[in-house]
Design an enzyme around this catalytic site. Structure first.
Site, PDB file in Angstrom:
ATOM      1  N   LYS A 183       0.868  -1.191   0.000  1.00 17.97           N
ATOM      2  CA  LYS A 183       0.000   0.000   0.000  1.00 17.97           C
ATOM      3  C   LYS A 183       0.895   1.227   0.000  1.00 17.97           C
ATOM      4  O   LYS A 183       2.059   1.161   0.431  1.00 17.97           O
ATOM      5  CB  LYS A 183      -0.875   0.009   1.252  1.00 17.97           C
ATOM      6  CG  LYS A 183      -2.102   0.879   1.147  1.00 17.97           C
ATOM      7  CD  LYS A 183      -3.243   0.222   0.385  1.00 17.97           C
ATOM      8  CE  LYS A 183      -4.372   1.186   0.122  1.00 17.97           C
ATOM      9  NZ  LYS A 183      -5.556   0.546  -0.431  1.00 17.97           N
ATOM     10  N   ASP A 204      -7.016   4.477  -4.617  1.00 14.17           N
ATOM     11  CA  ASP A 204      -7.640   4.359  -3.293  1.00 14.17           C
ATOM     12  C   ASP A 204      -8.255   5.732  -3.039  1.00 14.17           C
ATOM     13  O   ASP A 204      -8.440   6.508  -3.991  1.00 14.17           O
ATOM     14  CB  ASP A 204      -6.605   3.971  -2.219  1.00 14.17           C
ATOM     15  CG  ASP A 204      -7.273   3.581  -0.886  1.00 14.17           C
ATOM     16  OD1 ASP A 204      -7.807   2.471  -0.797  1.00 14.17           O
ATOM     17  OD2 ASP A 204      -7.284   4.401   0.049  1.00 14.17           O
TER      18      ASP A 204
HETATM   19  P1  NDP Z   1     -12.799   7.991  -2.980  1.00 15.59           P
HETATM   20  O1  NDP Z   1     -11.738   8.969  -2.718  1.00 15.59           O
HETATM   21  O2  NDP Z   1     -13.275   7.778  -4.370  1.00 15.59           O
HETATM   22  O3  NDP Z   1     -14.079   8.303  -2.076  1.00 15.59           O
HETATM   23  C1  NDP Z   1     -13.980   8.339  -0.689  1.00 15.59           C
HETATM   24  C2  NDP Z   1     -15.310   8.819  -0.127  1.00 15.59           C
HETATM   25  O4  NDP Z   1     -15.279   8.736   1.301  1.00 15.59           O
HETATM   26  C3  NDP Z   1     -15.584  10.279  -0.447  1.00 15.59           C
HETATM   27  O5  NDP Z   1     -16.965  10.481  -0.488  1.00 15.59           O
HETATM   28  C4  NDP Z   1     -14.950  10.986   0.754  1.00 15.59           C
HETATM   29  O6  NDP Z   1     -15.473  12.280   0.997  1.00 15.59           O
HETATM   30  C5  NDP Z   1     -15.308  10.045   1.871  1.00 15.59           C
HETATM   31  N1  NDP Z   1     -14.295  10.139   2.926  1.00 15.59           N
HETATM   32  C6  NDP Z   1     -12.963   9.976   2.790  1.00 15.59           C
HETATM   33  N2  NDP Z   1     -12.349  10.170   3.978  1.00 15.59           N
HETATM   34  C7  NDP Z   1     -13.324  10.454   4.862  1.00 15.59           C
HETATM   35  C8  NDP Z   1     -13.330  10.731   6.241  1.00 15.59           C
HETATM   36  N3  NDP Z   1     -12.200  10.759   6.946  1.00 15.59           N
HETATM   37  N4  NDP Z   1     -14.531  10.974   6.832  1.00 15.59           N
HETATM   38  C9  NDP Z   1     -15.686  10.945   6.128  1.00 15.59           C
HETATM   39  N5  NDP Z   1     -15.733  10.687   4.812  1.00 15.59           N
HETATM   40  C10 NDP Z   1     -14.586  10.436   4.194  1.00 15.59           C
HETATM   41  O7  NDP Z   1     -12.272   6.600  -2.356  1.00 15.59           O
HETATM   42  P2  NDP Z   1     -12.770   5.126  -2.647  1.00 15.59           P
HETATM   43  O8  NDP Z   1     -14.230   5.117  -2.884  1.00 15.59           O
HETATM   44  O9  NDP Z   1     -11.864   4.534  -3.644  1.00 15.59           O
HETATM   45  O10 NDP Z   1     -12.429   4.419  -1.245  1.00 15.59           O
HETATM   46  C11 NDP Z   1     -13.369   4.347  -0.170  1.00 15.59           C
HETATM   47  C12 NDP Z   1     -12.969   3.237   0.769  1.00 15.59           C
HETATM   48  O11 NDP Z   1     -12.940   1.981   0.064  1.00 15.59           O
HETATM   49  C13 NDP Z   1     -11.570   3.367   1.405  1.00 15.59           C
HETATM   50  O12 NDP Z   1     -11.592   2.781   2.684  1.00 15.59           O
HETATM   51  C14 NDP Z   1     -10.703   2.501   0.477  1.00 15.59           C
HETATM   52  O13 NDP Z   1      -9.534   2.040   1.123  1.00 15.59           O
HETATM   53  C15 NDP Z   1     -11.665   1.359   0.201  1.00 15.59           C
HETATM   54  N6  NDP Z   1     -11.398   0.573  -1.005  1.00 15.59           N
HETATM   55  C16 NDP Z   1     -11.299   1.154  -2.239  1.00 15.59           C
HETATM   56  C17 NDP Z   1     -11.093   0.375  -3.359  1.00 15.59           C
HETATM   57  C18 NDP Z   1     -11.081   0.942  -4.733  1.00 15.59           C
HETATM   58  O14 NDP Z   1     -11.050   0.141  -5.677  1.00 15.59           O
HETATM   59  N7  NDP Z   1     -11.130   2.246  -4.932  1.00 15.59           N
HETATM   60  C19 NDP Z   1     -10.880  -1.071  -3.241  1.00 15.59           C
HETATM   61  C20 NDP Z   1     -11.077  -1.588  -1.906  1.00 15.59           C
HETATM   62  C21 NDP Z   1     -11.297  -0.783  -0.844  1.00 15.59           C
HETATM   63  P3  NDP Z   1     -14.638  13.581   0.521  1.00 15.59           P
HETATM   64  O15 NDP Z   1     -14.718  13.565  -0.957  1.00 15.59           O
HETATM   65  O16 NDP Z   1     -15.327  14.713   1.172  1.00 15.59           O
HETATM   66  O17 NDP Z   1     -13.238  13.375   1.032  1.00 15.59           O
END
Ligand code: NDP
Length: 444
Positions: A124, A164
């Site tokens: 990671k 991510d």
């Molecule tokens: P994105 O950056 O596309 O979206 C993240 C979302 O979560 C946004 O809406 C963001 O809001 C919100 N968010 C992020 N940090 C916080 C926080 N501290 N408190 C509240 N809301 C928060 O990321 P992903 O959708 O790719 O990832 C989301 C989760 O899924 C993570 O845990 C990631 O590790 C996991 N994941 C992702 C994969 C992938 O293929 N992308 C695969 C497997 C797991 P804002 O825009 O306001 O920051």
């Protein structure tokens, strides 16, 4: 295995790396019994080796913002374990990023990648850079500087990063371009690439779709039809958007989504048209979820999380530790009977305890969100074979992988009263393959 001794030693060596320590403890508690039945693991100190990354790179990332000011961020890549394949895991760009968070994500990735059945190890990376509010040029300047350093440590057969939080198609594109420019090779060094330069069809959708395929399996095993159920989702990024899309296609009414500023509640459900609005809002205008509530005249709550709303299924898909013990109690009191994690480690240990004690259907992120890295693995295969599969072919393979993950979880997670503990199932299934490979490869 003496968990207390191992944890005390890790706490002394890595003080303050709370998320990493939390992730390690959860795995150790799950695998303790099976580990103790395998003296060959203890003989070569598998646990002591598994909990420490193979290597950690930390580097400075300097770039120039639109005002001409020089900015400096910290970059990380943690290569955790390569027993079953090249290191593989995403790059997180978020101001909260620190070594403990990257190590927790890398550690989780070892078991998740093992569960997929594909030959990929765990890693990671990321940076404390905040993409929010930055212009495209600033994003490009950061990504190029980040890759200038990162390119020394990665490669198509050694370590293959992906997206991510904060790293989507735009960032992967800039990073891929810089890797090619410096290294002079055109290879599948990153996954989540654009379709015109080596990306896989259905990669963008994979984590969210996979989450629903696994949730469907979970419900099916218990004789429950997913159609007609209600769901609360958190997040509005890559995972959340495609989870909502697939859920809606399967007849689920999704009531909520969120971003880091707040959350919306839409009693009519987030349908295809409204989802297209969110997609544009987030990916083109880079706006806030509050604007959804203004557009569709529904409830918006600043701050907090949507777990107080009544639903059948909860799908936390934003970030780690976003659902705590109190949230879990509220969800259970409101009749929620399934929790499937789109995010990595979104439920706190206390919340997990509540779910398991109530014996509801609970799928931890390691299993439930493995669809993303699975299709990344399929992207690597297509790149090395120099072929492209159709979206239908990739989706079919994804469904099969999620089905197989579910089977492994039930195989290792079945308890004496026939309740399936998916935490245990996922951790044991992921661990066994890695541990056996480490034993066979000798003491390294
Ligand atoms: P994105 O950056 O596309 O979206 C993240 C979302 O979560 C946004 O809406 C963001 O809001 C919100 N968010 C992020 N940090 C916080 C926080 N501290 N408190 C509240 N809301 C928060 O990321 P992903 O959708 O790719 O990832 C989301 C989760 O899924 C993570 O845990 C990631 O590790 C996991 N994941 C992702 C994969 C992938 O293929 N992308 C695969 C497997 C797991 P804002 O825009 O306001 O920051």
């Amino acid at each position: 295995m003496n968990i207390q001794k191992i944890m005390s030693s890790l706490e002394a060596k890595h003080p303050g790396e709370l998320e990493y320590l939390q992730a390690v403890k959860e795995v150790l508690l799950s695998i303790e019994d099976i580990y103790n039945q395998h003296p060959e693991f203890e003989k070569v100190k598998i646990i002591e080796r598994l909990v420490e990354p193979d290597r950690i790179f930390t580097f400075r990332v300097t770039w120039v913002d639109d005002k001409g000011e020089v900015q400096t961020n910290l970059g990380y890549r943690v290569q955790f374990n390569s027993a079953i394949g090249p290191y593989k895991g995403g790059l997180r760009l978020h101001p909260s990023v620190n070594l403990g968070i990257i190590k927790f994500l890398g550690f989780e990735q070892i078991f998740k990648n093992s569960l997929t059945g594909l030959p990929i190890g765990g890693g990671k990376g990321g940076s404390d850079f905040d993409p929010k509010g930055k212009s495209d040029r600033e994003i490009m300047a950061f990504c190029q500087s980040f890759m200038t350093e990162l390119c020394k440590y990665i490669g198509a057969d050694t370590d293959v990063p992906a997206g991510d939080i904060g790293t989507g198609a735009r960032e992967i594109g800039f990073m891929f371009g810089q890797y090619k420019r410096i290294r002079g090779v055109y290879e599948g060094v990153l996954t989540g690439k654009g379709l015109s330069y080596g990306g896989s069809l259905a990669r963008t959708e994979a984590t969210g779709y996979g989450l629903l395929y696994l949730t469907q399996e979970l419900l099916k095993l218990n004789g429950i039809d997913i159609a007609g159920k209600t769901a609360c989702v958190s997040g509005s990024g890559n995972v959340a958007i495609y989870a909502i899309e697939k859920a809606t296609q399967l007849g689920v009414k999704v009531l909520t989504c969120s971003d880091s500023n707040g959350w919306v509640y839409d009693p009519d459900g987030i349908d295809e048209k409204k989802l297209a609005y969110i997609f544009e809002l987030k990916n083109l205008y880079r706006g806030r979820i509050r604007e959804y509530a203004e557009e569709y005249g529904c409830k918006y709550v600043e701050g907090g999380r949507p777990w107080g709303e009544k639903c059948d299924i909860a799908m936390p898909s934003a970030t780690q530790n976003e659902l705590d013990g109190d949230d879990a109690r509220t969800l259970l009191a409101n009749g929620c009977f399934a929790v499937s994690e789109g995010a990595n480690m979104p439920s706190t240990p206390e919340a997990i305890e509540q779910f398991l004690a109530a014996k509801i259907l609970y799928a931890p992120g390691k299993a439930a969100n493995a669809g993303g890295v699975s299709v990344s693995g399929l992207e690597m295969t297509q790149n090395s074979m120099k072929i492209s599969w159709t979206a239908e072919e990739v989706d079919q393979k994804l469904k099969q992988i999620m089905h197989d993950i579910h089977e492994q979880c039930t195989r290792y997670g079945k308890e004496s009263d026939s309740y399936t503990n998916y935490v245990k199932g996922a951790n044991i299934a992921g661990f066994m393959k890695v541990a056996k490979s480490m034993v066979e490869q000798g003491v390294l």
